[in-house]
Design an enzyme around this catalytic site. Structure first.
Site, mmCIF file in Angstrom:
data_model
loop_
_atom_site.group_PDB
_atom_site.id
_atom_site.type_symbol
_atom_site.label_atom_id
_atom_site.label_comp_id
_atom_site.label_asym_id
_atom_site.label_seq_id
_atom_site.Cartn_x
_atom_site.Cartn_y
_atom_site.Cartn_z
ATOM 1 N N GLU A 1 36.707 -29.942 62.578
ATOM 2 C CA GLU A 1 37.275 -28.834 61.795
ATOM 3 C C GLU A 1 36.454 -28.571 60.537
ATOM 4 O O GLU A 1 36.976 -28.646 59.427
ATOM 5 C CB GLU A 1 38.711 -29.173 61.372
ATOM 6 C CG GLU A 1 39.657 -29.505 62.497
ATOM 7 C CD GLU A 1 40.983 -30.101 62.005
ATOM 8 O OE1 GLU A 1 41.051 -30.546 60.828
ATOM 9 O OE2 GLU A 1 41.933 -30.118 62.783
ATOM 10 N N PRO A 2 35.170 -28.277 60.666
ATOM 11 C CA PRO A 2 34.394 -28.028 59.451
ATOM 12 C C PRO A 2 34.767 -26.690 58.825
ATOM 13 O O PRO A 2 34.980 -25.705 59.528
ATOM 14 C CB PRO A 2 32.946 -28.002 59.960
ATOM 15 C CG PRO A 2 33.044 -27.612 61.395
ATOM 16 C CD PRO A 2 34.369 -28.104 61.898
ATOM 17 N N TYR B 1 37.841 -28.246 39.668
ATOM 18 C CA TYR B 1 37.282 -29.532 40.108
ATOM 19 C C TYR B 1 36.088 -29.972 39.262
ATOM 20 O O TYR B 1 35.424 -30.946 39.612
ATOM 21 C CB TYR B 1 36.779 -29.447 41.556
ATOM 22 C CG TYR B 1 37.727 -28.886 42.578
ATOM 23 C CD1 TYR B 1 38.908 -29.555 42.916
ATOM 24 C CD2 TYR B 1 37.420 -27.713 43.252
ATOM 25 C CE1 TYR B 1 39.759 -29.048 43.885
ATOM 26 C CE2 TYR B 1 38.268 -27.201 44.229
ATOM 27 C CZ TYR B 1 39.437 -27.870 44.535
ATOM 28 O OH TYR B 1 40.271 -27.367 45.498
ATOM 29 N N CYS C 1 41.088 -15.480 29.128
ATOM 30 C CA CYS C 1 41.464 -16.107 27.856
ATOM 31 C C CYS C 1 41.870 -17.564 28.039
ATOM 32 O O CYS C 1 43.032 -17.928 27.876
ATOM 33 C CB CYS C 1 42.577 -15.300 27.208
ATOM 34 S SG CYS C 1 42.022 -13.628 26.896
ATOM 35 N N ARG D 1 33.791 -25.973 54.851
ATOM 36 C CA ARG D 1 32.777 -25.792 53.820
ATOM 37 C C ARG D 1 31.355 -25.760 54.363
ATOM 38 O O ARG D 1 30.531 -24.969 53.927
ATOM 39 C CB ARG D 1 32.909 -26.949 52.818
ATOM 40 C CG ARG D 1 32.101 -26.799 51.565
ATOM 41 C CD ARG D 1 32.166 -28.090 50.735
ATOM 42 N NE ARG D 1 33.503 -28.604 50.566
ATOM 43 C CZ ARG D 1 34.269 -28.391 49.487
ATOM 44 N NH1 ARG D 1 33.819 -27.682 48.496
ATOM 45 N NH2 ARG D 1 35.485 -28.913 49.409
ATOM 46 N N GLY E 1 35.130 -31.830 56.587
ATOM 47 C CA GLY E 1 34.832 -32.582 55.375
ATOM 48 C C GLY E 1 33.381 -32.823 55.049
ATOM 49 O O GLY E 1 33.068 -33.332 53.961
#
Ligand code: PLP
Length: 421
Positions: A275-276, A318, A346, A278, A239
């Site tokens: 648990e990284p 996001y 589109c 990103r 996180g």
């Protein structure tokens, strides 16, 4: 820090000119830097030393098997959330003893697969899952090592779609019910309780929510031990956020995060897992795209590029920001021009940026979206029948296509017309 820098005005991925890759593989494509992946992984292992620990890369952020092999060979563990991801970790040569299985909806087939491979642990998220896992393991004549994911009810202060540690989220069991649930787990024959798991969300830009959560985990460790449970491992989740907007953000560094872990849970004698995803993969990747048209609109000018929301969905999903840079560096004196950067899909939602100041660009110019390594390629789709774009890995002066662009024939051949039609 990453290894995407200008040299003599030309953007390079390590020692390779990004334009050379574009010339060979065509645009759009993702490119990852081996040195950046290595560096970010190493920052975490250094931050946790000398505590006994395992850094488990969250595969869901970037799941190409070549990337997993690179990290696995450095000693990384893997955090998987599906049988598919588990198979990827195994295909990358990572032993079961370094794979942890997270996720709220593990099926019995997935449990069996992971038990057969000698999984390090399951992070169990509910009571029905505890019972199912115990049954599956007992039927196989084995026991499943588990932690239970507790929901500490802290506000991660991140985007609502990626906050996971509030009591109204679907994840984990409420920390207030932990004693009861651990007592049930201890009674189930197919389980071996070894620790506690927590993961409060993604793209956290402050340490404070981690601190609150980890203090609660430390208290819980002592309480569960006093109730007779063995708590020898703490999985503290992932996180940690990254600076998507380099000009105005400075999220905490792995070093400070490590110091926080030592301060809050370091005294408990537990093995630590994190648990990284990103923070290891995000700034290790670029999405490279080409300008198709520059269209002068009534209110803004549109930069219509050949990448779209199906290739990188974060901006439309996001409202996420990605820095955009030209592959040929702008001259120092050039005044920026404001563009709406859009793809060909589109949908109005197929917008990467609005009124973004960029050096003036023209048809066929190459641009790069920064920080696109995490939740980029893995979330891509073939919407609008656009082929999944290639992934390229660079190491020093070498590069390789680590996932090729499918042909239109491959794509169309996946559909079948029934005989009765
Ligand atoms: C998504 C996820 C992670 C990784 O999150 P990042 O923000 O990418 O570090 C880790 N653990 C679990 C259980 C997750 O769901």
């Amino acid at each position: 820090m990453d290894h995407f820098l200008y040299r003599d005005g030309i953007l390079h991925a390590e020692d390779v000119a990004v334009a050379d890759i574009a010339a060979q593989v065509g645009t759009p494509f993702y490119v990852y830097s081996a040195a950046t992946l290595t560096r970010h992984y190493t920052l975490f292992t250094e931050a946790l030393s000398p505590l006994p620990h395992l850094v488990c890369f969250a595969i869901k952020s970037l799941s190409n098997i070549a990337v997993l092999k690179l990290l696995g060979d450095l000693g990384a563990g893997m955090d998987v959330v599906s049988g598919g991801e588990y198979r990827r970790a195994v295909a990358a040569g990572v032993p079961g003893s370094r794979i942890v299985f997270s996720g709220v909806g593990k099926t019995r087939e997935e449990m069996r697969l992971a038990l057969e491979g000698g999984i390090r642990q399951f992070n169990v998220e509910s009571e029905p899952e505890l019972r199912a896992l115990s049954e599956v393991a007992s039927a196989m004549g084995t026991t499943a090592p588990i932690t239970i994911r507790v929901n500490p009810d802290v506000d991660a202060r991140t985007h609502e779609k990626i906050a996971t540690g509030k009591k109204d989220n679907k994840f984990g069991i409420p920390i207030s019910r932990a004693s009861e649930v651990y007592a049930e787990a201890a009674k189930l024959p197919g389980l071996q309780v070894i620790g506690i798991d927590v993961h409060i969300g993604s793209q956290l830009t402050e340490l404070e929510p981690f601190e609150q959560a980890y203090k609660k985990v430390a208290d819980l460790t002592l309480r569960l031990r006093s109730e007779g449970h063995t708590i020898s491992r703490l999985d503290l989740g992932g996180g940690l956020g990254i600076p998507y907007e380099r000009s105005n953000s400075a999220p905490p560094l792995p070093h400070d995060y490590g110091a926080l872990i030592k301060r809050t849970v370091g005294h408990l004698g537990c093995e630590i897992e994190i648990e990284p995803g990103r923070l290891i993969s995000g700034n290790s990747g670029l999405l490279v795209s080409k300008v198709i048209y520059v269209k002068n609109g009534e209110i803004s000018d549109f930069l219509i590029v050949d990448a779209a929301m199906n290739d990188l969905v974060r901006p439309s999903m996001y409202g996420a920001h990605h820095d955009i840079i030209p592959v040929t560096e702008a001259k120092a004196a050039t005044l920026p021009h404001a563009y709406d950067v859009v793809g060909p899909v589109c949908e109005t939602g197929d917008t990467f940026a609005k009124a973004r100041p960029l050096a003036p660009l023209a048809e066929d110019d190459l641009i790069a979206f920064r920080s696109a390594g995490a939740y980029g390629a893995v979330m891509a789709s073939e919407y609008n029948t656009r082929p999944l774009i290639p992934e390229v890995l660079v190491k020093d002066d070498q590069f390789a296509v680590i996932r090729a662009r499918p042909s239109y024939e491959d794509m169309l051949n996946r559909d079948t017309i029934p005989l009765w039609l």
